[in-house]
Design a protein around this motif. Sequence first.
Motif, PDB file in Angstrom:
ATOM      1  N   UNK A 296       0.828  -1.205   0.000  1.00  0.00           N
ATOM      2  CA  UNK A 296       0.000   0.000   0.000  1.00  0.00           C
ATOM      3  C   UNK A 296       0.868   1.263   0.000  1.00  0.00           C
ATOM      4  N   UNK A 297       2.043   1.192   0.619  1.00  0.00           N
ATOM      5  CA  UNK A 297       2.952   2.336   0.646  1.00  0.00           C
ATOM      6  C   UNK A 297       3.753   2.486  -0.639  1.00  0.00           C
ATOM      7  N   UNK A 298       3.582   1.536  -1.569  1.00  0.00           N
ATOM      8  CA  UNK A 298       4.240   1.660  -2.871  1.00  0.00           C
ATOM      9  C   UNK A 298       5.524   0.869  -3.004  1.00  0.00           C
ATOM     10  N   UNK A 299       5.831   0.012  -2.050  1.00  0.00           N
ATOM     11  CA  UNK A 299       7.044  -0.808  -2.142  1.00  0.00           C
ATOM     12  C   UNK A 299       6.832  -1.905  -3.188  1.00  0.00           C
ATOM     13  N   UNK A 300       7.902  -2.290  -3.835  1.00  0.00           N
ATOM     14  CA  UNK A 300       7.804  -3.365  -4.828  1.00  0.00           C
ATOM     15  C   UNK A 300       7.684  -4.705  -4.109  1.00  0.00           C
ATOM     16  N   UNK A 301       7.266  -5.719  -4.861  1.00  0.00           N
ATOM     17  CA  UNK A 301       7.154  -7.054  -4.266  1.00  0.00           C
ATOM     18  C   UNK A 301       8.528  -7.589  -3.880  1.00  0.00           C
ATOM     19  N   UNK A 302       9.546  -7.258  -4.661  1.00  0.00           N
ATOM     20  CA  UNK A 302      10.908  -7.709  -4.348  1.00  0.00           C
ATOM     21  C   UNK A 302      11.400  -7.064  -3.046  1.00  0.00           C
ATOM     22  N   UNK A 303      11.169  -5.753  -2.883  1.00  0.00           N
ATOM     23  CA  UNK A 303      11.586  -5.056  -1.655  1.00  0.00           C
ATOM     24  C   UNK A 303      10.801  -5.583  -0.460  1.00  0.00           C
ATOM     25  N   UNK A 304       9.531  -5.842  -0.676  1.00  0.00           N
ATOM     26  CA  UNK A 304       8.702  -6.398   0.402  1.00  0.00           C
ATOM     27  C   UNK A 304       9.207  -7.773   0.795  1.00  0.00           C
ATOM     28  N   UNK A 305       9.550  -8.586  -0.218  1.00  0.00           N
ATOM     29  CA  UNK A 305      10.080  -9.927   0.044  1.00  0.00           C
ATOM     30  C   UNK A 305      11.357  -9.882   0.858  1.00  0.00           C
ATOM     31  N   UNK A 306      12.251  -8.949   0.546  1.00  0.00           N
ATOM     32  CA  UNK A 306      13.493  -8.821   1.315  1.00  0.00           C
ATOM     33  C   UNK A 306      13.199  -8.441   2.757  1.00  0.00           C
ATOM     34  N   UNK A 307      12.223  -7.581   2.957  1.00  0.00           N
ATOM     35  CA  UNK A 307      11.903  -7.112   4.315  1.00  0.00           C
ATOM     36  C   UNK A 307      11.302  -8.211   5.176  1.00  0.00           C
ATOM     37  N   UNK A 308      10.505  -9.092   4.577  1.00  0.00           N
ATOM     38  CA  UNK A 308       9.829 -10.129   5.371  1.00  0.00           C
ATOM     39  C   UNK A 308      10.490 -11.500   5.243  1.00  0.00           C
ATOM     40  N   UNK A 309      11.519 -11.602   4.391  1.00  0.00           N
ATOM     41  CA  UNK A 309      12.245 -12.872   4.273  1.00  0.00           C
ATOM     42  C   UNK A 309      11.595 -13.857   3.325  1.00  0.00           C
ATOM     43  N   UNK A 310      10.912 -13.380   2.308  1.00  0.00           N
ATOM     44  CA  UNK A 310      10.284 -14.245   1.304  1.00  0.00           C
ATOM     45  C   UNK A 310      10.775 -13.840  -0.081  1.00  0.00           C
ATOM     46  N   UNK A 311      10.527 -14.719  -1.042  1.00  0.00           N
ATOM     47  CA  UNK A 311      10.869 -14.366  -2.419  1.00  0.00           C
ATOM     48  C   UNK A 311       9.782 -13.454  -2.990  1.00  0.00           C
ATOM     49  N   UNK A 312      10.095 -12.828  -4.127  1.00  0.00           N
ATOM     50  CA  UNK A 312       9.131 -11.944  -4.788  1.00  0.00           C
ATOM     51  C   UNK A 312       7.894 -12.733  -5.195  1.00  0.00           C
ATOM     52  N   UNK A 313       8.085 -13.957  -5.676  1.00  0.00           N
ATOM     53  CA  UNK A 313       6.972 -14.805  -6.112  1.00  0.00           C
ATOM     54  C   UNK A 313       6.084 -15.179  -4.913  1.00  0.00           C
TER      55      UNK A 313
END
Length: 166
Positions: free
Chosen positions: A128-145
């Motif tokens: 919702x804040x505009x982060x990419x899925x890849x950046x979100x994945x890095x933050x939570x420890x998951x892959x982009x997929x």
Amino acid sequence: MANLQTNKQKQYYIPLERTPETVITEEYKDCEVRWSKIGCRKVRTVLIPATEEQYREYMRPLWREDKRQQRHGADEVSADKVRDDYELEVPDDFNLEEEVVKKELLAALRHELAALQDIDRTILLMIADGASEAATGKAVGLSQKAVNKRKHKLYALLKEHLKDFR
């Protein structure tokens, strides 16, 4: 023993805010100026001796106003300040039913979001804040997929739980 209790009656003081505009009589001109709390703010004051009744009558409106501000926020208009002839302007296109449904939808959405796991809330917040899925994945420890799949599952879950509001 009874004499000791009567001699030690509590002394009450009314704080008088000391500003350049304050008019102070000769009797209190040389009094000590100290910091006191009036309402919910600290101000420079002179303490004026008073009876218990005078003190309670003076302080009651401040306590009432302080509690009102704590409950409703400082930016709302005090009920004492609103005049009887004040009319609330309502826009012509205002729809009360629509507003009620919006409020109910927001309450239901907040309830559903509160029931999610922390990782799911983090994913939705970052997206919702505009982060990419890849950046979100890095933050939570998951892959982009994995973030993509989880995001779509969350959207479907929220859509199902909030279907009554369509």
